[in-house]
Design a protein around this motif. Structure first.
Motif, PDB file in Angstrom:
ATOM      1  N   UNK A   1       0.831  -1.176   0.000  1.00  0.00           N
ATOM      2  CA  UNK A   1       0.000   0.000   0.000  1.00  0.00           C
ATOM      3  C   UNK A   1       0.881   1.247   0.000  1.00  0.00           C
ATOM      4  N   UNK A   2       0.539   2.222  -0.820  1.00  0.00           N
ATOM      5  CA  UNK A   2       1.213   3.521  -0.806  1.00  0.00           C
ATOM      6  C   UNK A   2       0.369   4.453   0.055  1.00  0.00           C
ATOM      7  N   UNK A   3       0.994   5.046   1.053  1.00  0.00           N
ATOM      8  CA  UNK A   3       0.286   5.955   1.954  1.00  0.00           C
ATOM      9  C   UNK A   3       1.262   6.969   2.524  1.00  0.00           C
ATOM     10  N   UNK A   4       0.683   7.994   3.111  1.00  0.00           N
ATOM     11  CA  UNK A   4       1.505   9.003   3.767  1.00  0.00           C
ATOM     12  C   UNK A   4       2.084   8.436   5.052  1.00  0.00           C
ATOM     13  N   UNK A   5       3.339   8.783   5.320  1.00  0.00           N
ATOM     14  CA  UNK A   5       3.940   8.450   6.605  1.00  0.00           C
ATOM     15  C   UNK A   5       3.773   9.644   7.528  1.00  0.00           C
ATOM     16  N   UNK A   6       3.507   9.375   8.779  1.00  0.00           N
ATOM     17  CA  UNK A   6       3.310  10.423   9.773  1.00  0.00           C
ATOM     18  C   UNK A   6       4.578  10.561  10.603  1.00  0.00           C
ATOM     19  N   UNK A   7       4.800  11.708  11.224  1.00  0.00           N
ATOM     20  CA  UNK A   7       6.030  11.905  12.021  1.00  0.00           C
ATOM     21  C   UNK A   7       6.287  10.815  13.056  1.00  0.00           C
ATOM     22  N   UNK A   8       5.234  10.197  13.580  1.00  0.00           N
ATOM     23  CA  UNK A   8       5.415   9.114  14.553  1.00  0.00           C
ATOM     24  C   UNK A   8       6.003   7.859  13.911  1.00  0.00           C
ATOM     25  N   UNK A   9       6.048   7.828  12.575  1.00  0.00           N
ATOM     26  CA  UNK A   9       6.580   6.673  11.856  1.00  0.00           C
ATOM     27  C   UNK A   9       7.983   6.931  11.307  1.00  0.00           C
ATOM     28  N   UNK A  10       8.644   7.914  11.855  1.00  0.00           N
ATOM     29  CA  UNK A  10       9.998   8.280  11.419  1.00  0.00           C
ATOM     30  C   UNK A  10      10.936   7.076  11.415  1.00  0.00           C
ATOM     31  N   UNK A  11      10.802   6.198  12.409  1.00  0.00           N
ATOM     32  CA  UNK A  11      11.686   5.031  12.480  1.00  0.00           C
ATOM     33  C   UNK A  11      11.508   4.110  11.277  1.00  0.00           C
ATOM     34  N   UNK A  12      10.285   3.973  10.764  1.00  0.00           N
ATOM     35  CA  UNK A  12      10.055   3.150   9.566  1.00  0.00           C
ATOM     36  C   UNK A  12      10.813   3.725   8.370  1.00  0.00           C
ATOM     37  N   UNK A  13      10.792   5.048   8.244  1.00  0.00           N
ATOM     38  CA  UNK A  13      11.505   5.719   7.157  1.00  0.00           C
ATOM     39  C   UNK A  13      13.014   5.538   7.325  1.00  0.00           C
ATOM     40  N   UNK A  14      13.504   5.732   8.547  1.00  0.00           N
ATOM     41  CA  UNK A  14      14.938   5.572   8.828  1.00  0.00           C
ATOM     42  C   UNK A  14      15.395   4.151   8.501  1.00  0.00           C
ATOM     43  N   UNK A  15      14.624   3.152   8.919  1.00  0.00           N
ATOM     44  CA  UNK A  15      14.990   1.762   8.660  1.00  0.00           C
ATOM     45  C   UNK A  15      15.039   1.484   7.151  1.00  0.00           C
ATOM     46  N   UNK A  16      14.097   2.087   6.411  1.00  0.00           N
ATOM     47  CA  UNK A  16      14.114   1.946   4.947  1.00  0.00           C
ATOM     48  C   UNK A  16      15.420   2.505   4.378  1.00  0.00           C
ATOM     49  N   UNK A  17      15.772   3.707   4.778  1.00  0.00           N
ATOM     50  CA  UNK A  17      17.003   4.319   4.266  1.00  0.00           C
ATOM     51  C   UNK A  17      18.227   3.480   4.603  1.00  0.00           C
ATOM     52  N   UNK A  18      18.264   2.939   5.810  1.00  0.00           N
ATOM     53  CA  UNK A  18      19.418   2.139   6.228  1.00  0.00           C
ATOM     54  C   UNK A  18      19.514   0.814   5.468  1.00  0.00           C
ATOM     55  N   UNK A  19      18.391   0.313   4.953  1.00  0.00           N
ATOM     56  CA  UNK A  19      18.408  -0.933   4.172  1.00  0.00           C
ATOM     57  C   UNK A  19      18.864  -0.715   2.725  1.00  0.00           C
ATOM     58  N   UNK A  20      18.918   0.526   2.259  1.00  0.00           N
ATOM     59  CA  UNK A  20      19.315   0.777   0.876  1.00  0.00           C
ATOM     60  C   UNK A  20      20.745   0.307   0.644  1.00  0.00           C
ATOM     61  N   UNK A  21      20.938  -0.404  -0.448  1.00  0.00           N
ATOM     62  CA  UNK A  21      22.282  -0.877  -0.785  1.00  0.00           C
ATOM     63  C   UNK A  21      23.134   0.315  -1.227  1.00  0.00           C
ATOM     64  N   UNK A  22      24.466   0.157  -1.299  1.00  0.00           N
ATOM     65  CA  UNK A  22      25.344   1.291  -1.653  1.00  0.00           C
ATOM     66  C   UNK A  22      25.004   1.965  -2.989  1.00  0.00           C
ATOM     67  N   UNK A  23      24.642   1.194  -4.002  1.00  0.00           N
ATOM     68  CA  UNK A  23      24.304   1.782  -5.305  1.00  0.00           C
ATOM     69  C   UNK A  23      23.041   2.623  -5.192  1.00  0.00           C
ATOM     70  N   UNK A  24      22.012   2.108  -4.526  1.00  0.00           N
ATOM     71  CA  UNK A  24      20.760   2.839  -4.365  1.00  0.00           C
ATOM     72  C   UNK A  24      20.970   4.100  -3.525  1.00  0.00           C
ATOM     73  N   UNK A  25      21.781   4.006  -2.496  1.00  0.00           N
ATOM     74  CA  UNK A  25      22.098   5.194  -1.694  1.00  0.00           C
ATOM     75  C   UNK A  25      22.752   6.261  -2.574  1.00  0.00           C
ATOM     76  N   UNK A  26      23.699   5.848  -3.388  1.00  0.00           N
ATOM     77  CA  UNK A  26      24.387   6.787  -4.270  1.00  0.00           C
ATOM     78  C   UNK A  26      23.402   7.410  -5.259  1.00  0.00           C
ATOM     79  N   UNK A  27      22.502   6.591  -5.810  1.00  0.00           N
ATOM     80  CA  UNK A  27      21.497   7.118  -6.739  1.00  0.00           C
ATOM     81  C   UNK A  27      20.553   8.093  -6.046  1.00  0.00           C
ATOM     82  N   UNK A  28      20.165   7.793  -4.837  1.00  0.00           N
ATOM     83  CA  UNK A  28      19.213   8.648  -4.121  1.00  0.00           C
ATOM     84  C   UNK A  28      19.836   9.978  -3.707  1.00  0.00           C
ATOM     85  N   UNK A  29      21.064   9.955  -3.185  1.00  0.00           N
ATOM     86  CA  UNK A  29      21.669  11.165  -2.635  1.00  0.00           C
ATOM     87  C   UNK A  29      22.725  11.790  -3.540  1.00  0.00           C
ATOM     88  N   UNK A  30      23.078  11.120  -4.623  1.00  0.00           N
ATOM     89  CA  UNK A  30      24.043  11.674  -5.563  1.00  0.00           C
ATOM     90  C   UNK A  30      25.474  11.608  -5.104  1.00  0.00           C
TER      91      UNK A  30
END
Length: 190
Positions: free
Chosen positions: A1-30
């Motif tokens: 499901x695609x939905x808005x994340x709320x500030x109380x779900x910050x940890x879910x967003x952080x965990x997603x970012x931390x799971x990104x592989x090195x190539x995806x991190x480079x693509x996302x942040x340049x």
């Protein structure tokens, strides 16, 4: 499901970012980024003007789209950024996230949406072109500019319904986590 994340779900967003592989991190942040950078980034994302939509599967964020206002630089402008975990690509998640972000931008009076990607990120360039972005290429990056248009009663209703559904899903998951398993079994016949 695609939905808005709320500030109380910050940890879910952080965990997603931390799971990104090195190539995806480079693509996302340049550029190359480490875990400390991602943790700090996630901590500041839900600040004033920050909005995140996410693809959530079994309570885990597998893709995210961020909208940040740029009013301090240019009036009625915003920046879009996307990340989808490697195993969840090519499923239409990026397109769903992009569509939600464009609607959210319109409804907030953001008339021009900017996004940047690396020249070798062909998937992101194709996705931006699908949303009629004007792409200008450079040596180091490609910038996309999307004219979003203004809000309409339909875009406002669309976002409101998405938010209501997402909030209800969040509330139900919280409520289920608080209920004893025996009550859940009786209530839902499991």
């Amino acid at each position: 499901m695609v939905r808005r994340l709320w500030p109380t779900e910050r940890d879910l967003f952080r965990e997603h970012l931390l799971r990104l592989d090195p190539v995806t991190r480079h693509q996302r942040f340049g550029t190359v980024v480490n875990d400390a950078f991602l943790e700090n980034y996630a901590a500041t994302t839900f600040g004033v003007g920050g909005l995140v939509y996410a693809y959530v599967e079994d309570g885990v964020v597998r893709g995210a789209a961020e909208l940040r206002g740029l009013d301090d630089i240019l009036v009625e402008t915003g920046e879009a950024a996307f990340s989808v975990e490697q195993g969840w690509r090519r499923r239409g998640i990026g397109g769903d996230l992009f569509g939600r972000l464009v609607t959210a931008a319109r409804n907030r009076g953001i008339r021009t949406l900017y996004m940047t990607c690396l020249p070798e990120n062909a998937a992101m360039r194709r996705l931006a072109a699908k949303f009629e972005a004007v792409l200008v290429g450079g040596h180091a990056d490609v910038e996309g500019v999307i004219a979003t248009g203004g809000p309409t009663p339909f875009t406002i209703l669309d976002e409101a319904l998405d938010n209501a559904r997402g909030f209800a899903t969040l509330a139900l998951s919280i409520q289920r986590s608080l209920w004893p398993t025996s009550l859940l079994a009786r209530a839902f016949g499991a």
